[in-house]
Design a protein around this motif. Sequence first.
Motif: not given
Length: 108
Positions: A52-59
């Motif tokens: 997974x990648x975390x972007x702006x606090x979203x997984x």
Amino acid sequence: MSPRIETQHSREAREQKPQPLLLSIEDCADALGVAQQTVRNWLCTGTVQLPTVKIGGRRMVRTADLLEFVDALGTQRRGQAPATPQPAPAPRRGRPRKAVAGLGGGAK
């Protein structure tokens, strides 16, 4: 100016939406037919090896990784162990019941 002739191919190309590169946990759950919390539990416990990648606090999950995961599910045979190894159980939460020798600040 002559009228533009629209072919079947050009109509399909225009109507076709590009596939997103990243999917939210909600989208993954919808695609897999499970609850959002199930996907979150799989990722948290390591039951499913899905990067997974975390972007702006979203997984977020890459679409390609989700497709690979689904393809791997199809190659499992009935009665065999899953393709991804099961992780060791997580340590128990809370205060330990007994002191472990050699670990920690007991008086000597």
